[in-house]
Design a protein around this motif. Structure first.
Motif, mmCIF file in Angstrom:
data_model
loop_
_atom_site.group_PDB
_atom_site.id
_atom_site.type_symbol
_atom_site.label_atom_id
_atom_site.label_comp_id
_atom_site.label_asym_id
_atom_site.label_seq_id
_atom_site.Cartn_x
_atom_site.Cartn_y
_atom_site.Cartn_z
ATOM 1 N N VAL A 106 0.835 -1.199 0.000
ATOM 2 C CA VAL A 106 0.000 0.000 0.000
ATOM 3 C C VAL A 106 0.874 1.255 0.000
ATOM 4 O O VAL A 106 0.584 2.238 -0.705
ATOM 5 N N PHE A 107 1.970 1.240 0.754
ATOM 6 C CA PHE A 107 2.832 2.415 0.834
ATOM 7 C C PHE A 107 3.598 2.619 -0.477
ATOM 8 O O PHE A 107 3.768 3.759 -0.927
ATOM 9 N N ALA A 108 4.051 1.538 -1.084
ATOM 10 C CA ALA A 108 4.699 1.665 -2.386
ATOM 11 C C ALA A 108 3.713 2.163 -3.433
ATOM 12 O O ALA A 108 4.035 3.006 -4.279
ATOM 13 N N LEU A 109 2.492 1.640 -3.360
ATOM 14 C CA LEU A 109 1.460 2.069 -4.306
ATOM 15 C C LEU A 109 1.104 3.538 -4.099
ATOM 16 O O LEU A 109 0.878 4.277 -5.075
ATOM 17 N N ALA A 110 1.065 3.988 -2.850
ATOM 18 C CA ALA A 110 0.712 5.383 -2.563
ATOM 19 C C ALA A 110 1.742 6.330 -3.169
ATOM 20 O O ALA A 110 1.374 7.376 -3.730
#
Length: 292
Positions: A106-110
């Motif tokens: 999720v953090f990489a995607l954000a």
């Protein structure tokens, strides 16, 4: 006979060179992903740096050859999304965030989504003339190459320590860092534009020496040099905020002073004296043209 269509279709030849450089930057970003999949972190980061160098060259080549085009601007944004959005996000995920199974992605995607939104915002305002940050010599938020460089700072430090600082790979440290960089990328924080920086005449030689030493450090100890550059950029953000706040105060003071100063009134027009015998006298009737 219908008018001939004299508009020349297609891309001019002089625009091919900068677009080719942009395509090379795109290939460098994709190659960085390839090396990240095989856990070759040095080469992965190297190709992100190559993409940043090529990204800084294509615009200057386009201006030098007068080959700017809307196609080139769109291609440049697509290349930046891959090279500075998707590629660093995947590198960081494969290096650390994958060890947080549920939320690491999720953090990489954000970060990747924030980079895409930043570039979309730039494209939407590419023809806008009223851009306060740009007109004052600042950028809105952290630019794409700098955002990628900041995101990969934990990897620089890990490689600079000869991979001994394993605590840098802890996702509890990397995930908040990715969120912070994603915020800086999409934010409206005023940051310095390198093209607008001016040096005093008495420090030009010293600046050349510092740049030459940094170049030598970049070749001999690249991870230390990249870490120092990332920390220096972070340290400059408070100064850019203070500098832009001063510019805003000066603009507001100038606007208020111009609004408060009364506009010079027009001098009164003196009425022409009227002869006493002309009062209540009908105007003489004019004969129409060609009257006998």
């Amino acid at each position: 006979m219908p008018p001939r269509d004299t508009e020349r279709r297609g891309i001019p030849l002089r625009a091919v060179a900068p677009n080719a450089v942009t395509a090379l930057a795109l290939c460098s970003g994709l190659t960085a992903i390839r090396y990240a999949i095989s856990a070759d972190w040095e080469r992965a980061i190297l190709f992100v740096v190559v993409a940043a160098v090529l990204d800084g060259m294509d615009g200057r080549i386009a201006r030098m050859l007068k080959g700017q085009s809307r196609f080139g601007a769109e291609l440049d944004s697509l290349s930046d999304v891959i090279a500075f959005g998707v590629s660093p996000a995947l590198i960081l995920h494969l290096w650390s965030l994958q060890h947080w199974p549920r939320f690491g992605w999720v953090f990489a995607l954000a970060y990747a989504v924030c980079m895409a939104l930043r570039l979309a915002r730039f494209n939407a305002r590419i023809d806008a003339e009223d851009q306060p940050h740009k007109s004052a010599g600042f950028l809105t938020g952290v630019p794409a190459p700098a955002g990628a460089g900041l995101l990969l700072l934990p990897v620089y430090l890990w490689l600079a320590s000869d991979r001994s600082w394993t605590w840098l790979q802890d996702y509890r440290l990397v995930a908040p860092w990715a969120a912070l960089v994603a915020f800086l990328v999409i934010s409206s924080v005023a940051t310095f534009s390198w093209t607008s920086l001016r040096l005093r005449r008495n420090v030009r030689l010293e600046a050349i020496v510092v740049i030459a030493l940094f170049g030598g450090l970049l070749f001999t100890a690249p991870w230390h040099a990249l870490s120092a550059a990332a920390f220096l950029y972070l340290a400059l953000i408070p100064f850019s905020l203070a500098s832009y706040a001063r510019v805003r105060r000066l603009r507001a003071a100038a606007a208020s002073s111009s609004a408060a100063s009364p506009s010079p009134a027009a001098p009164p027009v003196d009425a022409a004296p009227v002869a006493p015998d002309s009062v209540d006298k009908p105007a003489p009737r004019r004969s129409p043209p060609n009257a006998p």
